[in-house]
Design a protein around this motif. Structure first.
Motif, PDB file in Angstrom:
ATOM      1  N   SER A 219     -33.341  21.179  31.980  1.00  0.00           N
ATOM      2  CA  SER A 219     -32.242  21.435  32.540  1.00  0.00           C
ATOM      3  C   SER A 219     -32.133  22.409  33.781  1.00  0.00           C
ATOM      4  N   LYS A 220     -32.957  23.505  33.826  1.00  0.00           N
ATOM      5  CA  LYS A 220     -32.953  24.469  34.889  1.00  0.00           C
ATOM      6  C   LYS A 220     -33.308  23.720  36.139  1.00  0.00           C
ATOM      7  N   TYR A 221     -34.337  22.443  36.053  1.00  0.00           N
ATOM      8  CA  TYR A 221     -34.736  21.707  37.271  1.00  0.00           C
ATOM      9  C   TYR A 221     -33.681  20.786  37.555  1.00  0.00           C
ATOM     10  N   ALA A 222     -33.052  20.292  36.506  1.00  0.00           N
ATOM     11  CA  ALA A 222     -31.726  19.227  36.864  1.00  0.00           C
ATOM     12  C   ALA A 222     -30.687  19.961  37.556  1.00  0.00           C
ATOM     13  N   PHE A 223     -30.384  21.274  37.099  1.00  0.00           N
ATOM     14  CA  PHE A 223     -29.359  22.048  37.800  1.00  0.00           C
ATOM     15  C   PHE A 223     -29.619  22.445  39.242  1.00  0.00           C
ATOM     16  N   ALA A 224     -31.007  22.764  39.318  1.00  0.00           N
ATOM     17  CA  ALA A 224     -31.368  23.139  40.973  1.00  0.00           C
ATOM     18  C   ALA A 224     -31.324  21.886  41.682  1.00  0.00           C
ATOM     19  N   TYR A 225     -31.661  20.492  41.104  1.00  0.00           N
ATOM     20  CA  TYR A 225     -31.671  19.260  41.937  1.00  0.00           C
ATOM     21  C   TYR A 225     -30.069  19.086  42.111  1.00  0.00           C
ATOM     22  N   MET A 226     -29.365  19.150  41.218  1.00  0.00           N
ATOM     23  CA  MET A 226     -27.829  18.944  41.455  1.00  0.00           C
ATOM     24  C   MET A 226     -27.253  19.758  42.701  1.00  0.00           C
ATOM     25  N   LYS A 227     -27.698  21.078  42.731  1.00  0.00           N
ATOM     26  CA  LYS A 227     -27.225  21.972  43.712  1.00  0.00           C
ATOM     27  C   LYS A 227     -27.791  21.663  45.021  1.00  0.00           C
ATOM     28  N   LEU A 228     -28.847  20.967  45.188  1.00  0.00           N
ATOM     29  CA  LEU A 228     -29.607  20.444  46.228  1.00  0.00           C
ATOM     30  C   LEU A 228     -28.769  19.412  46.796  1.00  0.00           C
ATOM     31  N   LEU A 229     -28.281  18.458  45.721  1.00  0.00           N
ATOM     32  CA  LEU A 229     -27.730  17.408  46.426  1.00  0.00           C
ATOM     33  C   LEU A 229     -26.321  17.824  46.913  1.00  0.00           C
ATOM     34  N   GLU A 230     -25.736  18.690  46.234  1.00  0.00           N
ATOM     35  CA  GLU A 230     -24.546  19.314  47.125  1.00  0.00           C
ATOM     36  C   GLU A 230     -24.705  20.070  48.330  1.00  0.00           C
ATOM     37  N   THR A 231     -25.788  20.837  48.664  1.00  0.00           N
ATOM     38  CA  THR A 231     -26.058  21.593  49.734  1.00  0.00           C
ATOM     39  C   THR A 231     -26.371  20.805  50.932  1.00  0.00           C
ATOM     40  N   HIS A 232     -27.063  19.476  50.427  1.00  0.00           N
ATOM     41  CA  HIS A 232     -27.449  18.744  51.368  1.00  0.00           C
ATOM     42  C   HIS A 232     -26.590  17.494  51.680  1.00  0.00           C
ATOM     43  N   ASN A 233     -25.196  17.660  51.081  1.00  0.00           N
ATOM     44  CA  ASN A 233     -24.163  16.867  51.385  1.00  0.00           C
ATOM     45  C   ASN A 233     -24.546  15.338  50.773  1.00  0.00           C
ATOM     46  N   LEU A 234     -25.065  15.588  49.658  1.00  0.00           N
ATOM     47  CA  LEU A 234     -25.508  14.130  49.027  1.00  0.00           C
ATOM     48  C   LEU A 234     -24.797  13.651  47.998  1.00  0.00           C
ATOM     49  N   TRP A 235     -23.495  14.523  47.689  1.00  0.00           N
ATOM     50  CA  TRP A 235     -22.785  14.189  46.447  1.00  0.00           C
ATOM     51  C   TRP A 235     -22.314  12.746  46.780  1.00  0.00           C
ATOM     52  N   PRO A 236     -21.930  11.886  45.780  1.00  0.00           N
ATOM     53  CA  PRO A 236     -21.531  10.412  45.870  1.00  0.00           C
ATOM     54  C   PRO A 236     -20.198  10.252  46.871  1.00  0.00           C
ATOM     55  N   THR A 237     -19.325  11.305  46.980  1.00  0.00           N
ATOM     56  CA  THR A 237     -18.304  11.205  47.625  1.00  0.00           C
ATOM     57  C   THR A 237     -18.737  11.614  49.115  1.00  0.00           C
ATOM     58  N   ALA A 238     -19.725  11.821  49.534  1.00  0.00           N
ATOM     59  CA  ALA A 238     -20.094  12.324  50.864  1.00  0.00           C
ATOM     60  C   ALA A 238     -21.208  11.405  51.460  1.00  0.00           C
ATOM     61  N   LEU A 239     -21.112  10.109  51.038  1.00  0.00           N
ATOM     62  CA  LEU A 239     -22.188   9.231  51.416  1.00  0.00           C
ATOM     63  C   LEU A 239     -21.380   8.226  52.530  1.00  0.00           C
ATOM     64  N   SER A 240     -20.849   8.733  53.470  1.00  0.00           N
ATOM     65  CA  SER A 240     -20.079   7.857  54.385  1.00  0.00           C
ATOM     66  C   SER A 240     -21.048   7.126  55.153  1.00  0.00           C
ATOM     67  N   VAL A 241     -21.862   7.615  56.073  1.00  0.00           N
ATOM     68  CA  VAL A 241     -23.080   6.922  56.752  1.00  0.00           C
ATOM     69  C   VAL A 241     -24.076   6.832  55.941  1.00  0.00           C
ATOM     70  N   VAL A 242     -24.258   5.523  55.382  1.00  0.00           N
ATOM     71  CA  VAL A 242     -25.644   5.333  54.408  1.00  0.00           C
ATOM     72  C   VAL A 242     -26.859   5.760  55.120  1.00  0.00           C
ATOM     73  N   GLY A 243     -27.221   5.238  56.209  1.00  0.00           N
ATOM     74  CA  GLY A 243     -28.476   5.525  56.819  1.00  0.00           C
ATOM     75  C   GLY A 243     -28.842   7.147  56.812  1.00  0.00           C
ATOM     76  N   GLU A 244     -27.739   7.858  57.641  1.00  0.00           N
ATOM     77  CA  GLU A 244     -28.001   9.454  57.624  1.00  0.00           C
ATOM     78  C   GLU A 244     -27.868   9.922  56.120  1.00  0.00           C
ATOM     79  N   ALA A 245     -27.459   9.690  55.221  1.00  0.00           N
ATOM     80  CA  ALA A 245     -27.520  10.128  53.988  1.00  0.00           C
ATOM     81  C   ALA A 245     -29.002   9.824  53.273  1.00  0.00           C
ATOM     82  N   ILE A 246     -29.259   8.642  53.588  1.00  0.00           N
ATOM     83  CA  ILE A 246     -30.701   8.306  53.077  1.00  0.00           C
ATOM     84  C   ILE A 246     -31.795   9.164  53.696  1.00  0.00           C
TER      85      ILE A 246
END
Ligand SMILES: [Zn+2]
Ligand SMILES: [Zn+2]
Length: 319
Positions: A219-246
């Motif tokens: 859980s502690k790693y999963a939570f840290a991973y989810m926070k990373l997704l958010e800080t790196h603008n990789l939440w599913p609502t922020a994937l406008s330009v697919v190549g940049e997100a990848i």
């Protein structure tokens, strides 16, 4: 006098210095000296224009003078380039060409039935790197006429990966006349599908293997991973330009949890989950599937997903 002035304005381009024919092309009357046999050998239409029925021409050729053939409705830049390729005059082919000129070459080559003869030359013209979306859609139209499956796939892939705007905004009369409007729907559909798959892969990364016991290590790693997704603008609502997100997903560091976990009797087995390795296969697989298959595009089989066929050849054959 008028004819003399024309010749001063438009000197003959010697594509074949000893050619028996001068094509006078376009409203600007560009003069291209060519060898009629070369053109007749590759094009039925040019064979008809330059052929034996044109008796006057043959008489002048017999006298050793080049015959002038008027082609006022053709595009001069395109026909010059096509004739240069057909005569193997590499020095007369521009190294860099505007994409609209490439499309005009494709349209003219298609009209004269010399697409196959230009297959290898067109490989260089259809390269997508470093081109903007408005250029890429023009190249996609040219790739369709050149029947180049690989180029069409690469170009549409670049459009799906690197463009975040509305595809219909890229529409122009020239492009629609070749591709129709359906291509804009397919690009929108495949980009939407790619965004959904990317979101699924990134969120699915939470399931990277860790400790299966209830110690909180996972859980502690999963939570840290989810926070990373958010800080790196990789939440599913922020994937406008697919190549940049990848790209961002590939660059994302390993998560470092801030919380501690409980005692675990299997703590000696604990190791940090390899989130980046876990999602890498999915990202690479997704990237490899993006791009519209020209074969399926022509046969109306392509849908919002990806081509599932193994066509196995680079150029479309005439069907
Ligand atoms: Zn544990
Ligand atoms: Zn296909």
């Amino acid at each position: 006098m008028a004819e003399t002035r024309d010749k001063i304005r438009c000197p003959v381009v010697n594509i074949a210095a000893a050619g028996d024919t001068v094509l006078v092309v376009g409203p600007e009357k560009l003069r291209l000296r060519v060898q009629s046999l070369v053109l007749k050998a590759v094009s039925k239409l040019l064979g008809t224009i330059l052929g034996p029925d044109w008796k006057e021409g043959d008489d002048i050729r017999g006298a050793g003078l080049p015959v002038e053939i008027l082609l006022p409705e053709e595009n001069a830049t395109a026909l010059r380039c096509i004739c240069a390729v057909l005569h193997h005059q590499v020095k007369l082919i521009p190294q860099i060409m505007a994409v609209n000129d490439i499309l005009r070459i494709a349209v003219t080559a298609n009209k004269f039935g010399v697409i196959d003869a230009l297959a290898f030359a067109s490989e260089f013209w259809l390269c997508p790197p470093n081109k903007g979306a408005s250029d890429l859609i023009v190249l996609a139209a040219a790739a369709t006429l050149f029947k180049n499956i690989q180029a069409f796939r690469d170009i549409t892939k670049a459009l799906i990966l690197n463009y975040g705007g509305f595809y219909l905004d890229l529409s122009s009369e020239d492009v629609v006349s070749v591709l129709g409007e359906r291509v804009f729907c397919l690009l929108e559909e495949q980009r939407g599908f790619a965004r959904l798959k990317l979101g699924e892969i990134l969120i699915g990364g939470i399931n990277a293997p860790a400790c299966v016991h209830r110690c909180g290590w996972t859980s502690k790693y999963a939570f840290a991973y989810m926070k990373l997704l958010e800080t790196h603008n990789l939440w599913p609502t922020a994937l406008s330009v697919v190549g940049e997100a990848i790209e961002r997903a590939h660059r994302m560091p390993h998560p470092v949890p801030e919380e501690s976990s409980a005692e675990c009797r299997f703590g000696y087995k604990h190791c940090a989950p390899e989130y980046r390795d876990f999602i890498r296969y999915g990202l690479d697989d997704l990237t490899s599937r993006i791009g519209i298959c020209l074969h399926c595009f022509h046969s109306n089989r392509v849908g919002p997903g990806f081509c599932q066929m193994a066509h196995g050849y680079q150029y479309l054959s005439d069907q």
